[in-house]
Design a protein around this motif. Sequence first.
Motif, PDB file in Angstrom:
ATOM      1  N   ARG A 115       0.593  -0.999  -0.123  1.00 60.75           N
ATOM      2  CA  ARG A 115       0.059   0.046   0.059  1.00 60.75           C
ATOM      3  C   ARG A 115       0.820   1.584   0.104  1.00 60.75           C
ATOM      4  N   PRO A 116       1.909   1.191   1.088  1.00 63.76           N
ATOM      5  CA  PRO A 116       2.527   2.813   0.910  1.00 63.76           C
ATOM      6  C   PRO A 116       3.466   2.823  -0.615  1.00 63.76           C
ATOM      7  N   ILE A 117       3.895   1.966  -0.858  1.00 59.97           N
ATOM      8  CA  ILE A 117       4.642   1.827  -2.230  1.00 59.97           C
ATOM      9  C   ILE A 117       3.582   2.279  -3.386  1.00 59.97           C
ATOM     10  N   ARG A 118       2.216   1.879  -3.423  1.00 57.08           N
ATOM     11  CA  ARG A 118       1.247   2.220  -4.109  1.00 57.08           C
ATOM     12  C   ARG A 118       1.027   3.517  -4.112  1.00 57.08           C
ATOM     13  N   ASP A 119       0.831   4.088  -2.981  1.00 54.89           N
ATOM     14  CA  ASP A 119       0.500   5.733  -2.699  1.00 54.89           C
ATOM     15  C   ASP A 119       1.582   6.376  -3.042  1.00 54.89           C
ATOM     16  N   GLU A 120       2.957   5.968  -2.898  1.00 50.24           N
ATOM     17  CA  GLU A 120       4.054   6.959  -3.328  1.00 50.24           C
ATOM     18  C   GLU A 120       3.826   6.755  -4.875  1.00 50.24           C
ATOM     19  N   ILE A 121       4.036   5.719  -5.518  1.00 49.72           N
ATOM     20  CA  ILE A 121       3.832   5.766  -6.987  1.00 49.72           C
ATOM     21  C   ILE A 121       2.620   6.623  -7.502  1.00 49.72           C
ATOM     22  N   GLU A 122       1.566   6.690  -6.875  1.00 47.93           N
ATOM     23  CA  GLU A 122       0.562   7.410  -7.548  1.00 47.93           C
ATOM     24  C   GLU A 122       1.056   9.091  -7.304  1.00 47.93           C
ATOM     25  N   GLN A 123       1.554   9.266  -6.201  1.00 44.30           N
ATOM     26  CA  GLN A 123       1.963  10.714  -6.188  1.00 44.30           C
ATOM     27  C   GLN A 123       2.984  10.933  -7.165  1.00 44.30           C
ATOM     28  N   ARG A 124       3.827  10.232  -7.304  1.00 44.48           N
ATOM     29  CA  ARG A 124       4.949  10.394  -8.294  1.00 44.48           C
ATOM     30  C   ARG A 124       4.489  10.722  -9.702  1.00 44.48           C
ATOM     31  N   VAL A 125       3.383   9.715 -10.107  1.00 44.23           N
ATOM     32  CA  VAL A 125       2.789   9.880 -11.670  1.00 44.23           C
ATOM     33  C   VAL A 125       2.099  11.141 -11.487  1.00 44.23           C
ATOM     34  N   ARG A 126       1.325  11.664 -10.237  1.00 44.04           N
ATOM     35  CA  ARG A 126       0.568  12.688 -10.479  1.00 44.04           C
ATOM     36  C   ARG A 126       1.611  14.082 -10.906  1.00 44.04           C
ATOM     37  N   ASN A 127       2.847  13.787  -9.967  1.00 40.39           N
ATOM     38  CA  ASN A 127       3.830  15.185 -10.156  1.00 40.39           C
ATOM     39  C   ASN A 127       4.410  14.863 -11.964  1.00 40.39           C
ATOM     40  N   LEU A 128       4.497  13.836 -12.313  1.00 40.08           N
ATOM     41  CA  LEU A 128       4.912  13.533 -13.666  1.00 40.08           C
ATOM     42  C   LEU A 128       3.961  14.246 -14.643  1.00 40.08           C
ATOM     43  N   LEU A 129       2.917  13.723 -14.526  1.00 40.89           N
ATOM     44  CA  LEU A 129       1.528  14.438 -15.155  1.00 40.89           C
ATOM     45  C   LEU A 129       1.754  16.036 -15.205  1.00 40.89           C
ATOM     46  N   ALA A 130       2.102  16.721 -14.098  1.00 36.92           N
ATOM     47  CA  ALA A 130       2.018  17.969 -14.048  1.00 36.92           C
ATOM     48  C   ALA A 130       3.506  18.502 -14.607  1.00 36.92           C
ATOM     49  N   GLU A 131       4.325  17.722 -14.497  1.00 39.88           N
ATOM     50  CA  GLU A 131       5.525  18.201 -15.353  1.00 39.88           C
ATOM     51  C   GLU A 131       5.315  18.141 -16.891  1.00 39.88           C
ATOM     52  N   LEU A 132       4.765  17.108 -17.311  1.00 39.27           N
ATOM     53  CA  LEU A 132       4.390  17.038 -18.762  1.00 39.27           C
ATOM     54  C   LEU A 132       3.320  17.897 -19.058  1.00 39.27           C
ATOM     55  N   ASP A 133       2.621  18.769 -18.245  1.00 35.18           N
ATOM     56  CA  ASP A 133       1.631  19.404 -18.495  1.00 35.18           C
ATOM     57  C   ASP A 133       0.382  18.745 -19.195  1.00 35.18           C
ATOM     58  N   ILE A 134       0.120  17.746 -18.409  1.00 39.15           N
ATOM     59  CA  ILE A 134      -1.212  16.906 -18.701  1.00 39.15           C
ATOM     60  C   ILE A 134      -2.006  16.817 -17.686  1.00 39.15           C
ATOM     61  N   ARG A 135      -3.428  17.302 -18.095  1.00 32.36           N
ATOM     62  CA  ARG A 135      -4.479  17.655 -17.148  1.00 32.36           C
ATOM     63  C   ARG A 135      -4.877  16.075 -16.721  1.00 32.36           C
ATOM     64  N   THR A 136      -5.018  15.874 -15.378  1.00 32.02           N
ATOM     65  CA  THR A 136      -5.829  14.404 -15.122  1.00 32.02           C
ATOM     66  C   THR A 136      -7.250  14.353 -15.030  1.00 32.02           C
TER      67      THR A 136
END
Length: 138
Positions: A115-136
Motif C-alpha cells: 500500500r505505501p509503495i502504491r501511494d508513493e507511485i501514485e503521487q509520483r505519477v501525479r507529479n509527472l503528469l504536472a511536469e508533462l503539462d497533462i491535465r488529469t
Amino acid sequence: MPESKPSVLFVCVHNAGRSQMGAAFLTHLGGDRVEVRSAGSAPAEAVNPAVVAAMCEVGIGLSAQTPKLLTAEAVQASDVVITMGCGDACPVFPGKQYLDWKLADPAGQGIEAVRPIRDEIEQRVRNLLAELDIRTGT
C-alpha cells in the motif's frame, strides 16, 4: 497543446509490481493524453497478487496485465523512461529523459507493505503528469 502525446515507459526487473502500478496510474490519470508502456528486464510469469489487490483497492484493475520483456524498441519509442530498480539492465539512448524512482520492491511482500509503495507511485505519477503539462481526469 503538443502535436503528439508524450510516451512514458516504466521499467523494473520483473514488470510484476512497481512498473505495473506506475503504468496503471498513468493510464488511469492521464487517459488518452499520454502513451503508456511498462516492461521488465527479466519479466515474471504474472503480476504480483498483492500488487493486484492493492490496486483493486483504489479502483484500478491489473488482473488482465501480464509482465512484458523490455526491448530496445520500447525504449526508443518512449520520450520518458522511468526506471525502478533495474540498474544496468535498462538500455540507454540519447535524447530520452530518464528518471530513476527509488522505491521499495513489493516482491514477496503482503498487501500491507504494498500500500505505501502504491501511494508513493501514485503521487509520483501525479507529479509527472504536472511536469508533462497533462491535465488529469481526476
